[in-house]
Design an enzyme around this catalytic site. Structure first.
Site, PDB file in Angstrom:
ATOM      1  N   ARG A   1       0.639  -1.155   0.158  1.00  0.00           N
ATOM      2  CA  ARG A   1       0.110  -0.260   0.557  1.00  0.00           C
ATOM      3  C   ARG A   1       1.077   1.173   0.049  1.00  0.00           C
ATOM      4  NH1 ARG A   1      -1.488   2.952   4.263  1.00  0.00           N
ATOM      5  NH2 ARG A   1      -0.618   1.308   5.783  1.00  0.00           N
TER       6      ARG A   1
ATOM      7  N   HIS B   1      -3.210   3.795   5.229  1.00  0.00           N
ATOM      8  CA  HIS B   1      -4.579   3.259   5.081  1.00  0.00           C
ATOM      9  C   HIS B   1      -5.548   4.404   4.946  1.00  0.00           C
ATOM     10  CE1 HIS B   1      -6.599   0.575   7.326  1.00  0.00           C
ATOM     11  NE2 HIS B   1      -7.181   1.794   8.029  1.00  0.00           N
TER      12      HIS B   1
ATOM     13  N   TYR C   1       5.255   5.074  10.898  1.00  0.00           N
ATOM     14  CA  TYR C   1       5.026   3.300  11.344  1.00  0.00           C
ATOM     15  C   TYR C   1       5.914   2.927  10.519  1.00  0.00           C
ATOM     16  CZ  TYR C   1       0.758   3.496   8.423  1.00  0.00           C
ATOM     17  OH  TYR C   1      -0.154   3.585   7.725  1.00  0.00           O
TER      18      TYR C   1
END
Length: 360
Positions: free
Chosen positions: A257, A261, A270
């Site tokens: 990805r 998100h 992260y």
């Protein structure tokens, strides 16, 4: 034989990251060139749709949008492997697949806009509502597959699920249920490395998610999810096997990805920028374009035409989403119960009275 269920030790690949042909894997016929060209056009359009939808969130036209940039090979191959009478059970991140399936882009984005719970007709499109709860759609997909078989249809069901969804109980129940029934369902796991901010290593110690099908007796495979040729070849085989009575099939597609998100997420908290840059070099669209050019199937004119068509589609979507939808306040009472309850009728009457008072 248990060995017949095992995935390849390394992900199946037809095209290397630089767009050159890799050693063809055994057991998977390569898709025809015309199908690959069609896939390329759909991937280009899907990427542009994704960018436009992301922009709409910044303009306040969408409440939220989960981007699938970088996962186009999985999204498009999943759709192209199905027939029109097959069913698709998508997640919230699979809007590109729904548009490629032929659904109206505005209807696809209706849920994310905050209108209704599903902007399209599942029965007419054979596409289940986009599922936000993780993995709940997988067991629904198995139920649909078994229902179709009992009706005598030779249709197949494909359930999309993310890597995070494979940690949910519904996913494991679906695998077991499908295997026991021998249901004609294909599970496509888009392993994009993160369940929101949780990396794959903190979800599972399995050598690959594809191995999760073995314990349930489900034939499994893993594939390079950024190689459209490989994903389509594997899914073609999985769908054909399910249609011919071979039972369920689990495919893990290794992808990434590229964006956050959702628009509410900060991925810099992260994951490293260097990691994203590394995956940028494995972009599925660039890889397929290089491969098609190398085979003489695509030239400058064809690539330009694909981009132009994508821009035109994005412009139509932008114009349609800029128009304010006509809101009917009474719609909130529709489709709650087949026969409205006394409480529901009372609430509707209260709203009608309030609206009438405002008009006066």
């Amino acid at each position: 034989m248990a060995e017949d269920l095992l995935p390849s030790p390394v992900p199946v690949r037809f095209v290397a990251e630089d767009g050159t042909a890799a050693e063809p894997p055994a057991g998977y016929p390569a898709p025809a060139g015309e199908r690959l060209l069609d896939a390329y056009r759909r991937m280009v359009a899907g990427r542009r749709f994704d960018r436009q939808a992301t922009a709409l969130t910044k303009q306040g036209r969408l409440a939220v949008y989960p981007s699938s940039r970088g996962q186009e090979a999985c999204q498009i191959a999943g759709v192209l492997a199905l027939r029109a009478d097959d069913w698709l059970f998508p997640t919230y991140r699979d809007s590109v697949a729904l548009v490629a399936r032929g659904l109206d882009p505005v209807e696809v984005l209706t849920l994310l806009r905050g209108d209704w719970h599903c902007g399209y007709d599942p029965a007419a499109t054979r596409v289940a509502p986009q599922c936000t709860p993780l993995a709940t759609q997988t067991i629904h997909a198995v139920g649909m597959a078994e229902a179709l078989r009992r009706k005598g249809e030779d249709a197949v069901v494909m359930a999309f699920v993310g890597d995070g969804g494979t940690s949910e109980g519904d996913f494991h129940e679906a695998l077991n249920y499908a295997a026991v029934l021998g249901a004609p369902v294909v599970f496509l796991v888009q392993n994009n490395r993160y369940a929101i901010s949780v990396p794959l290593a903190k979800q599972t110690a399995a050598p690959a998610l594809a191995y999760k099908g073995i314990g349930y007796g489900v034939r499994s495979e893993q594939v390079d999810g950024n190689d459209l040729v490989a994903v389509l070849a594997v899914l073609d085989t999985a769908v054909r096997r399910a249609r011919e009575g071979g039972g369920p099939f689990l495919v893990e597609a290794h992808t990434y990805r590229m964006d956050a998100h959702t628009n509410a997420d900060d991925p810099t908290r992260y994951r490293r920028a260097e990691e994203v840059e590394e995956w940028e070099s494995a972009d599925p669209i660039a890889r397929l374009e290089t491969y098609l050019r190398g085979r003489g199937l695509l030239g400058d004119d064809g690539a330009a035409a694909a981009r132009e068509a994508a821009e035109e589609s994005a412009a139509r979507l932008r114009d349609a989403m800029s128009a304010e939808p006509a809101a009917d306040p009474y719609e909130m009472f529709d489709h709650v119960f087949a026969d409205p309850t006394p409480q529901l009728r009372e609430q509707r009457e209260q709203l009608a009275a309030e609206l009438t008072a405002r008009e006066d």
